[in-house]
Design a protein around this motif. Sequence first.
Motif, mmCIF file in Angstrom:
data_model
loop_
_atom_site.group_PDB
_atom_site.id
_atom_site.type_symbol
_atom_site.label_atom_id
_atom_site.label_comp_id
_atom_site.label_asym_id
_atom_site.label_seq_id
_atom_site.Cartn_x
_atom_site.Cartn_y
_atom_site.Cartn_z
ATOM 1 N N ASN A 288 0.851 -1.186 0.000
ATOM 2 C CA ASN A 288 0.000 0.000 0.000
ATOM 3 C C ASN A 288 0.892 1.243 0.000
ATOM 4 O O ASN A 288 1.732 1.408 0.886
ATOM 5 N N PRO A 289 0.750 2.136 -0.987
ATOM 6 C CA PRO A 289 1.652 3.291 -1.097
ATOM 7 C C PRO A 289 1.678 4.169 0.154
ATOM 8 O O PRO A 289 2.740 4.647 0.565
ATOM 9 N N HIS A 290 0.497 4.380 0.762
ATOM 10 C CA HIS A 290 0.424 5.242 1.944
ATOM 11 C C HIS A 290 1.186 4.617 3.119
ATOM 12 O O HIS A 290 1.985 5.285 3.786
ATOM 13 N N LYS A 291 0.936 3.318 3.352
ATOM 14 C CA LYS A 291 1.612 2.644 4.462
ATOM 15 C C LYS A 291 3.114 2.545 4.209
ATOM 16 O O LYS A 291 3.930 2.719 5.127
ATOM 17 N N ALA A 292 3.488 2.255 2.969
ATOM 18 C CA ALA A 292 4.917 2.149 2.642
ATOM 19 C C ALA A 292 5.618 3.490 2.831
ATOM 20 O O ALA A 292 6.723 3.563 3.375
ATOM 21 N N GLY A 293 4.960 4.571 2.403
ATOM 22 C CA GLY A 293 5.549 5.897 2.562
ATOM 23 C C GLY A 293 5.743 6.257 4.020
ATOM 24 O O GLY A 293 6.786 6.804 4.403
#
Length: 332
Positions: free
Chosen positions: A163-168
Amino acid sequence: MELALVIGVIAIALVFDYTNGFHDAANAIATSVSTRALTPRVALFMAAAMNFVGAHISTEVARTVGTGIIDPPTGSHGLVIVGAGLIGAITWNLITWYFGLPSSSSHGLIGGLVGSALAASSTIHWDGVVQKVVIPMIFSPLVGFGLGAIIMIAILWIFRKANPHKAGRGFRYAQTVSAAAMALGHGLQDAQKTMGVIFLALYTGGYVAAKDPIPQWVVLAAAAAISLGTYSGGWRIMRTLGRRIIHLAPAQGFAAETAASIVLYTMAIAAKAPISTTHTITSAIMGVGATKRLSAVRWGVAGNILTAWVLTIPAAALVAALSYFALHWVVE
């Protein structure tokens, strides 16, 4: 007279160390601040603390700078040579800081020492300059660029389904660690260069022998000066590294800092070479950015930085040579 000169050169060396700190503060924290992983003041405090710790890890680079670059005559003449070299390095630091260019304090110092030694017709260890300065100067940015690209590609592949948000958010936390590692490497590399110059001044003044260990008070003084300089911050250069080359995401910042840290530790401990933290982190940022697309890197800004890199050694050498003639006339 000689004691006063030794004290004066040591004071100039610590001023250089301070300018090195605020000039190169951006090396450790620009990417973390630009991605909002850390607030500027917290990042500077962390970097200053890690600089201080890093300065105590090893003295191999200090030994290279202190005994492997120039061999000035003992006495007041030799101290004038060392002092003039430092003035050349400080001047170039201030010029590039003013224009926001991330040039190398390390190469400014080497250029200054070589320039003043040339002006004085003093001994220069050209084999040491080539092996410990010129070759690493070319090699370390190339490795930083390539390693930054490799680490970024690995991150993109490993986290391709995340998930881009969690990874960021996760990489923002990870950047705290990678920024601390970068700051530790900066202390390991750059604080030692000032230690080496102070040791050179003590040796030239007859207060230590060439094979003596670096005195502990020299380590503490150099570590404290670069840490205070780092905490004062180098905002002009921070904007260049953090935003003008490429707009970094947290994962990109983590990749660049990790790559640069690996190069710094390897060269300091294994090769005992005084490489540029500035060149290393800048090239790593470019390597990371190039994995997105080549046009993502602002190559015009990169070209200005490269020009400053090329000019650093000769410009610092020229200022140091002129400083030598002025100091020689006044002191001797």
